[in-house]
Design a protein around this motif. Sequence first.
Motif, PDB file in Angstrom:
ATOM      1  N   LEU A  79      53.735  36.256   3.472  1.00 51.26           N
ATOM      2  CA  LEU A  79      55.100  36.251   2.952  1.00 51.26           C
ATOM      3  C   LEU A  79      56.099  36.397   4.095  1.00 51.26           C
ATOM      4  N   ILE A  80      57.046  35.470   4.149  1.00 55.23           N
ATOM      5  CA  ILE A  80      58.119  35.512   5.131  1.00 55.23           C
ATOM      6  C   ILE A  80      59.350  36.037   4.415  1.00 55.23           C
ATOM      7  N   ARG A  81      59.821  37.200   4.871  1.00 50.18           N
ATOM      8  CA  ARG A  81      60.882  37.922   4.173  1.00 50.18           C
ATOM      9  C   ARG A  81      62.153  37.995   4.996  1.00 50.18           C
ATOM     10  N   LYS A  82      63.226  38.344   4.312  1.00 50.01           N
ATOM     11  CA  LYS A  82      64.487  38.618   4.995  1.00 50.01           C
ATOM     12  C   LYS A  82      64.341  39.903   5.804  1.00 50.01           C
ATOM     13  N   GLY A  88      56.387  48.366   8.938  1.00 46.45           N
ATOM     14  CA  GLY A  88      55.432  48.150  10.019  1.00 46.45           C
ATOM     15  C   GLY A  88      55.900  47.136  11.046  1.00 46.45           C
ATOM     16  N   ASP A  89      54.930  46.722  11.883  1.00 41.85           N
ATOM     17  CA  ASP A  89      55.220  45.790  12.967  1.00 41.85           C
ATOM     18  C   ASP A  89      55.400  44.381  12.430  1.00 41.85           C
ATOM     19  N   VAL A  90      56.481  43.732  12.861  1.00 41.60           N
ATOM     20  CA  VAL A  90      56.799  42.391  12.376  1.00 41.60           C
ATOM     21  C   VAL A  90      57.149  41.461  13.531  1.00 41.60           C
ATOM     22  N   TYR A  91      56.913  40.173  13.298  1.00 39.39           N
ATOM     23  CA  TYR A  91      57.507  39.137  14.137  1.00 39.39           C
ATOM     24  C   TYR A  91      58.856  38.845  13.511  1.00 39.39           C
ATOM     25  N   ARG A  92      59.809  38.479  14.346  1.00 39.11           N
ATOM     26  CA  ARG A  92      61.178  38.265  13.867  1.00 39.11           C
ATOM     27  C   ARG A  92      61.726  36.979  14.478  1.00 39.11           C
ATOM     28  N   ALA A  93      62.476  36.214  13.669  1.00 39.09           N
ATOM     29  CA  ALA A  93      63.146  35.006  14.169  1.00 39.09           C
ATOM     30  C   ALA A  93      64.488  34.869  13.479  1.00 39.09           C
ATOM     31  N   SER A  94      65.492  34.487  14.244  1.00 35.89           N
ATOM     32  CA  SER A  94      66.835  34.287  13.701  1.00 35.89           C
ATOM     33  C   SER A  94      67.175  32.804  13.697  1.00 35.89           C
ATOM     34  N   TYR A  95      68.085  32.445  12.822  1.00 38.51           N
ATOM     35  CA  TYR A  95      68.536  31.051  12.740  1.00 38.51           C
ATOM     36  C   TYR A  95      69.973  31.023  12.260  1.00 38.51           C
ATOM     37  N   SER A  96      70.628  29.906  12.522  1.00 36.21           N
ATOM     38  CA  SER A  96      72.049  29.764  12.190  1.00 36.21           C
ATOM     39  C   SER A  96      72.243  29.277  10.768  1.00 36.21           C
ATOM     40  N   LEU A  97      73.289  29.796  10.154  1.00 31.83           N
ATOM     41  CA  LEU A  97      73.748  29.361   8.840  1.00 31.83           C
ATOM     42  C   LEU A  97      75.167  28.831   9.018  1.00 31.83           C
ATOM     43  N   GLU A 101      74.538  34.014  10.929  1.00 33.66           N
ATOM     44  CA  GLU A 101      73.147  33.992  11.343  1.00 33.66           C
ATOM     45  C   GLU A 101      72.319  34.811  10.369  1.00 33.66           C
ATOM     46  N   ALA A 102      71.053  34.417  10.191  1.00 37.25           N
ATOM     47  CA  ALA A 102      70.119  35.158   9.344  1.00 37.25           C
ATOM     48  C   ALA A 102      68.840  35.403  10.147  1.00 37.25           C
ATOM     49  N   THR A 103      68.103  36.421   9.742  1.00 33.49           N
ATOM     50  CA  THR A 103      66.856  36.765  10.408  1.00 33.49           C
ATOM     51  C   THR A 103      65.767  36.915   9.361  1.00 33.49           C
ATOM     52  N   ILE A 104      64.593  36.382   9.686  1.00 35.62           N
ATOM     53  CA  ILE A 104      63.425  36.521   8.814  1.00 35.62           C
ATOM     54  C   ILE A 104      62.313  37.217   9.582  1.00 35.62           C
ATOM     55  N   GLU A 105      61.363  37.762   8.828  1.00 31.56           N
ATOM     56  CA  GLU A 105      60.265  38.512   9.429  1.00 31.56           C
ATOM     57  C   GLU A 105      58.961  38.246   8.694  1.00 31.56           C
ATOM     58  N   ALA A 106      57.856  38.488   9.410  1.00 30.34           N
ATOM     59  CA  ALA A 106      56.513  38.457   8.823  1.00 30.34           C
ATOM     60  C   ALA A 106      55.697  39.548   9.491  1.00 30.34           C
ATOM     61  N   HIS A 107      54.787  40.153   8.729  1.00 29.37           N
ATOM     62  CA  HIS A 107      53.914  41.173   9.302  1.00 29.37           C
ATOM     63  C   HIS A 107      53.057  40.574  10.411  1.00 29.37           C
ATOM     64  N   LYS A 108      53.003  41.262  11.543  1.00 32.93           N
ATOM     65  CA  LYS A 108      52.152  40.815  12.647  1.00 32.93           C
ATOM     66  C   LYS A 108      50.690  40.750  12.216  1.00 32.93           C
ATOM     67  N   ALA A 109      50.270  41.709  11.432  1.00 36.76           N
ATOM     68  CA  ALA A 109      48.873  41.777  11.005  1.00 36.76           C
ATOM     69  C   ALA A 109      48.465  40.630  10.083  1.00 36.76           C
ATOM     70  N   ASP A 110      49.443  39.957   9.481  1.00 40.73           N
ATOM     71  CA  ASP A 110      49.132  38.900   8.514  1.00 40.73           C
ATOM     72  C   ASP A 110      48.930  37.524   9.136  1.00 40.73           C
ATOM     73  N   ILE A 111      49.446  37.322  10.330  1.00 40.96           N
ATOM     74  CA  ILE A 111      49.340  36.006  10.970  1.00 40.96           C
ATOM     75  C   ILE A 111      48.121  36.010  11.884  1.00 40.96           C
TER      76      ILE A 111
END
Length: 176
Positions: A79-82, A88-97, A101-111
């Motif tokens: 699941l990729i969440r806002k 816990g530990d997440v990967y994070r990426a931002s993008y333009s609107l 700007e918005a940022t999404i995250e995913a659990h590091k352990a899940d990928i």
Amino acid sequence: MYDEILDKAIRRVPDFPKPGILFFDVTSIFTNPSAFKHAIDRMVEIYSERKPDAIAAVESRGFLFAAPLADRLGLPLVLIRKKGKLPGDVYRASYSLEYGEATIEAHKADIEKGKKYLVIDDLIATGGTLNASKNLIEQGGATVAEFFGIIGIPELNYREALAPTPVTTLIDLSEK
């Protein structure tokens, strides 16, 4: 691409969220059991043959299409969440609107490193959210094999924005 069943099921809302925009409301597919089943069945047809290693779904309507597909194909679902919704530990990426700007995250352990992911969202417009999702997955050492959306809006050039990653939609619609 055109799909008559989905075309009839998708609600159009003029001038939302601002004047001049024709909003395609995918939530109307969920209130139409035969259209929802049709969408999931089509996804299963497509991805039974192209079977990725795992599925990643973008919050929130992407979850509703990805979960039944992951279940039917027996695949893990990430699941990729806002930003701020996952512990816990997440990967994070931002993008333009349009408006910031918005940022999404995913659990590091899940990928899982080395796995090929199918990334699912309900609607693909500019490709910004999906490119950010790809960034998250690549941070975990995995790759995105393909992007999928129920609806695509080709006049916003999402295919070019997401290239060279392949993109599949069930229906392409125009905002005009």
